[in-house]
Scaffold this motif. Sequence first.
Motif, PDB file in Angstrom:
ATOM      1  N   GLY A  77      90.580  19.860 -14.217  1.00  0.00           N
ATOM      2  CA  GLY A  77      90.969  18.575 -13.661  1.00  0.00           C
ATOM      3  C   GLY A  77      90.487  18.384 -12.240  1.00  0.00           C
ATOM      4  N   GLY A  78      89.343  18.997 -11.904  1.00  0.00           N
ATOM      5  CA  GLY A  78      88.799  18.876 -10.578  1.00  0.00           C
ATOM      6  C   GLY A  78      89.420  19.802  -9.563  1.00  0.00           C
ATOM      7  N   GLN A  79      90.392  20.603  -9.983  1.00  0.00           N
ATOM      8  CA  GLN A  79      91.075  21.522  -9.081  1.00  0.00           C
ATOM      9  C   GLN A  79      90.589  22.952  -9.313  1.00  0.00           C
ATOM     10  OE1 GLN A  79      93.298  20.344  -6.678  1.00  0.00           O
ATOM     11  NE2 GLN A  79      92.506  18.393  -7.462  1.00  0.00           N
ATOM     12  N   ALA A  80      90.468  23.715  -8.227  1.00  0.00           N
ATOM     13  CA  ALA A  80      90.008  25.097  -8.330  1.00  0.00           C
ATOM     14  C   ALA A  80      91.141  26.029  -8.736  1.00  0.00           C
ATOM     15  CB  ALA A  80      89.425  25.551  -6.998  1.00  0.00           C
ATOM     16  N   VAL A  81      90.841  26.948  -9.676  1.00  0.00           N
ATOM     17  CA  VAL A  81      91.802  27.955 -10.123  1.00  0.00           C
ATOM     18  C   VAL A  81      91.134  29.319  -9.962  1.00  0.00           C
ATOM     19  CG1 VAL A  81      93.228  28.798 -12.026  1.00  0.00           C
ATOM     20  CG2 VAL A  81      92.756  26.343 -11.816  1.00  0.00           C
ATOM     21  N   PRO A  82      91.449  30.078  -8.911  1.00  0.00           N
ATOM     22  CA  PRO A  82      90.822  31.391  -8.708  1.00  0.00           C
ATOM     23  C   PRO A  82      91.126  32.335  -9.873  1.00  0.00           C
ATOM     24  CG  PRO A  82      91.974  30.650  -6.725  1.00  0.00           C
ATOM     25  CD  PRO A  82      92.398  29.732  -7.838  1.00  0.00           C
ATOM     26  N   LEU A  83      90.112  33.089 -10.320  1.00  0.00           N
ATOM     27  CA  LEU A  83      90.296  34.056 -11.408  1.00  0.00           C
ATOM     28  C   LEU A  83      90.081  35.483 -10.913  1.00  0.00           C
ATOM     29  CD1 LEU A  83      88.624  32.151 -14.402  1.00  0.00           C
ATOM     30  CD2 LEU A  83      91.047  32.326 -13.823  1.00  0.00           C
ATOM     31  N   VAL A  84      88.851  35.860 -10.567  1.00  0.00           N
ATOM     32  CA  VAL A  84      88.599  37.218 -10.066  1.00  0.00           C
ATOM     33  C   VAL A  84      87.550  37.170  -8.965  1.00  0.00           C
ATOM     34  CG1 VAL A  84      89.171  38.332 -12.266  1.00  0.00           C
ATOM     35  CG2 VAL A  84      86.803  37.684 -11.792  1.00  0.00           C
ATOM     36  N   ASN A  85      87.566  38.168  -8.107  1.00  0.00           N
ATOM     37  CA  ASN A  85      86.524  38.287  -7.074  1.00  0.00           C
ATOM     38  C   ASN A  85      85.896  39.676  -7.107  1.00  0.00           C
ATOM     39  OD1 ASN A  85      88.566  39.820  -6.035  1.00  0.00           O
ATOM     40  ND2 ASN A  85      88.815  38.659  -4.139  1.00  0.00           N
ATOM     41  N   SER A  86      85.867  40.251  -8.312  1.00  0.00           N
ATOM     42  CA  SER A  86      85.215  41.539  -8.546  1.00  0.00           C
ATOM     43  C   SER A  86      84.971  41.673 -10.041  1.00  0.00           C
ATOM     44  CB  SER A  86      86.088  42.698  -8.052  1.00  0.00           C
ATOM     45  OG  SER A  86      87.285  42.764  -8.817  1.00  0.00           O
ATOM     46  N   THR A  87      84.242  42.675 -10.460  1.00  0.00           N
ATOM     47  CA  THR A  87      84.057  42.903 -11.890  1.00  0.00           C
ATOM     48  C   THR A  87      85.371  43.418 -12.485  1.00  0.00           C
ATOM     49  OG1 THR A  87      83.304  45.168 -11.514  1.00  0.00           O
ATOM     50  CG2 THR A  87      81.617  43.459 -11.602  1.00  0.00           C
ATOM     51  N   VAL A  88      85.666  42.995 -13.709  1.00  0.00           N
ATOM     52  CA  VAL A  88      86.850  43.467 -14.425  1.00  0.00           C
ATOM     53  C   VAL A  88      86.445  43.742 -15.868  1.00  0.00           C
ATOM     54  CG1 VAL A  88      88.474  42.184 -12.970  1.00  0.00           C
ATOM     55  CG2 VAL A  88      87.580  41.121 -15.059  1.00  0.00           C
ATOM     56  N   PRO A  89      87.202  44.570 -16.603  1.00  0.00           N
ATOM     57  CA  PRO A  89      86.872  44.836 -18.008  1.00  0.00           C
ATOM     58  C   PRO A  89      86.902  43.557 -18.842  1.00  0.00           C
ATOM     59  CG  PRO A  89      88.460  46.435 -17.173  1.00  0.00           C
ATOM     60  CD  PRO A  89      88.348  45.371 -16.133  1.00  0.00           C
ATOM     61  N   ALA A  90      86.108  43.533 -19.893  1.00  0.00           N
ATOM     62  CA  ALA A  90      85.988  42.340 -20.731  1.00  0.00           C
ATOM     63  C   ALA A  90      87.329  41.916 -21.325  1.00  0.00           C
ATOM     64  CB  ALA A  90      84.975  42.586 -21.851  1.00  0.00           C
TER      65      ALA A  90
END
Length: 322
Positions: A139-152
């Motif tokens: 909806g045009g809003q940012a949702v942070p998820l990760v800032n590094s590699t993570v397992p699949a």
Amino acid sequence: MSEFPQQNDQHRTNPGSHEQAVPASVRGAVDLGAMHSPEADTSGAAAPSAGTNHGASYRVSITVQDFQKYAEQSTTVPVVVALHAPQSPESETFVETLAELVDSYRGKLLLGTVDASKEQQIAQVFQAQSVPTVVAMVGGQAVPLVNSTVPADQMRQLLDELLTLAAENGVTGTAEPTAQAAPKQLPPLHQEALDKLEAGDLHGAEASYNKALAENPGDKDAKLALAQVHLLQRVSEMDANAVRQTAADDPQDIRAALDVADLDVSGGHVEDAFRRLLQLVRTTTGEEKDTVRERLVELFDVVGSEDPRVTTARGQLMRALF
């Protein structure tokens, strides 16, 4: 993680029909050719979302010039933005893994990749300090998820949670594929088996998959394919009308019930097959119960462990047994 450089029953058959299965697709229920791709949809089996094309890609490259277009698209479908840089090999590898995950949702998500070494303005918008960084737009809003590699598997869990959040905000659209991924080359014995299937040689295909398993007992694709070939072999020898009539005359006839379940799965009526066998598991004992359970588990393999109908039926089987 790297710092930025400065620059995804009876009514079903015609009179006299033997409901013969075709090698590469058991009447729309089993697709041996497609199952080798990640999260392959075994036709009658539901994929994580409503896409229909095997190998479809839902990945775009985002630049400053088209950033606003994808921000607007996030009002209809969540856009997962992955920032990477060629100078960080781990970020490049992670983006490829993420692309496969996003593709498995068949359009419920769109992946936008950003070369942060070139598109520093976008990196600044998301306040990204390193690569890889993954941020979703909903909806045009940012949702942070990760800032590094993570397992699949951890990333898939985050994507599932993202879809839940999106649904709560009315963002439930489906993106069109952006490209068709190039088909992956099959291992030699798998290709040999598929060639034999196309020629109608079920026994030859069985032998090829058995050989693949002998060479690599951990070959999950070969194990799944073998279960599908065994289904083809059983169904191809049946008189469907006679089998369904026998089952209708005597619902406790175990052999007829197993045969009808095979016919149902081969015809795409997966839930009917599971329902029939689950009822028998509940009402039989001893050796008969074990026989029905074993066939049900085999059909789980045929349909695919990721199919939600398998997940539901597996839970029901556990409750029926214990």
